[in-house]
Enzyme design. Sequence first.
Site, PDB file in Angstrom:
ATOM      1  N   MET A  38       0.838  -1.191   0.000  1.00 47.13           N
ATOM      2  CA  MET A  38       0.000   0.000   0.000  1.00 47.13           C
ATOM      3  C   MET A  38       0.883   1.254   0.000  1.00 47.13           C
ATOM      4  SD  MET A  38      -3.764  -0.144   1.645  1.00 47.13           S
ATOM      5  CE  MET A  38      -3.505  -0.576   3.269  1.00 47.13           C
ATOM      6  N   CYS A  39       0.358   2.357   0.299  1.00 47.13           N
ATOM      7  CA  CYS A  39       0.955   3.684   0.357  1.00 47.13           C
ATOM      8  C   CYS A  39      -0.206   4.642   0.112  1.00 47.13           C
ATOM      9  CB  CYS A  39       1.999   3.980  -0.741  1.00 47.13           C
ATOM     10  SG  CYS A  39       3.647   3.313  -0.402  1.00 47.13           S
ATOM     11  N   GLY A  40      -0.095   5.837   0.639  1.00 45.75           N
ATOM     12  CA  GLY A  40      -1.124   6.828   0.383  1.00 45.75           C
ATOM     13  C   GLY A  40      -0.521   8.029  -0.322  1.00 45.75           C
TER      14      GLY A  40
END
Lengths: 301, 234
Positions: free
Chosen positions: A1-3
């Site tokens: 993931m990562c935002g």
Amino acid sequence: MCGIVGLYLKNSEFENRFGELFEPMLVAMTDRGEDSAGVAVYHDAVADGFTKFTVYHPDTGFNWEAVCDRMRSDLNATVRDAANDTHVVIETDGDAAASRDLIEGFDPQIQIMSVGSAIEIYKEMDTPQAVADRFELAKMSATHGVGHTRMATESAVTTDGSHPFSTGPDLCLVHNGSLSNHNRLRRDLTQHHDMTIRTKCDTEVAAAYVSHRLAEGRSLREALDDCLGALDGFYTFVAGTRDGFAVLRDPIACKPAVLAETDDYVAFASEYRAFVDLPGIENARVWEPEPAVVYSWGGEA
Amino acid sequence: MNAHSNIAVIDLDDTDLTAANQSLQSKNGTEQNAHMRVVNPRGSHALAVGIDAPVDIEIDGNTGYFCAGMNKAARITVKGNAGQAVAENMMSGEVRVTGDASQAAGATAHGGLLVIEGNAGSRCGISLKGADIVVGGDIGHMSCFMAQAGRVVVLGDAGDALGDSLYETRIYVRGKVKSLGADCVEKEMRDEHRGELAELLQTAGFGDADPKEFRRYGSARNLYNFNIDNVGAY
């Protein structure tokens, strides 16, 4: 993931409120990555002939005045500096390349995070809220900016492995995803195109590729379009230049992305949650960017 | 939870998500009806999941991922946009989104009806197992990938690779199809298809749409059995 989050202001009346609008966006993406967080903001462009550096040293008590004094004496340059926790912004009318060499050579732990006229980058190994607090993000004014909350996959959790990455004047790139051909591309860019890539992170290779294309005269929109042919893997990118802001998703588009636009701003986020406190969001045009399509605002695009 | 004329209102500004879902699930396992309204959803993930009772739930605002997931029997309306995988793995009941839905809407849903009044993103109805999906606008690329059963109706256009590796889901599209995926082909619209399409459009609230304007797509069934000519590839 990562935002990922991004905010590009169309209405200059919001510039003084940029940080207070942007901080909740970054913090809303905490669940997507808590390894590190960072922001690139564009504001207070320096006058012609000046260069703005954002420079990092892990010691918050580091003596930046000593660096500036050396620049004044060795380069006969005007130098201003403003420290912010582990980072400092140095503005100088000295030769940009010579300034860079002097700063980097001053102490082995120094890293240059960005070079340009308006860009500043702040990133650390900490939660998004802690990073926002450390650098007083809420007080920052800006015309546009991008932010990233990292869940590391492709390289170690370090400050210099955090996003955003800047590989050319005023360029920054943040990335959600992972590239599969970054080693070959890294060799190509460093051996044949004189690009410098400092970390093991795949995202820096993508940033260097975009910088390389910009240096060849492509616009930001065109350089991102070139990524579709050159990069293999999963990516949602947000890129910034001095006056431009652009978004690209790979053709499969597994990584989430949502855009919102009003008369006052364009906002990007990995999830809609990041938008909920933006003024006028209830009447904004909200949509998902199409795969393999470059969206851009400002700049030469 | 405040009572307003028989409608229980859950405000996510002052109720945490777990407590809100527990309230929404309070009739689970019963045949009891209740009318509940959620305000200020603020894009929260996993809202109104796992409902197993014939209740009516209205969500005022945009929701995050997995809204109304695993729904059984409930009628859930999102007045706004829904994030990824709305009504994923739905078993029965009806989920309606008045705005747009993000990718993987109705993924793996076994039964019930999902209505998206706006557009749906990529991979709408991926691995669909028997539910019906009606989309008022367009659907994104790779929709109905490996969809096994159920029906998908699209009043707008479909993106690239529609119905790739499709099993037995029937797809009806009124607008343009950018491209068909492997083993998905256009099929003849017979009376039985116009009949089921008219019924689906009526149920979903698109009774004005004319079934004659739609085309039908389905599986060519060429991937069902191993083709010995491909043995060299393994």
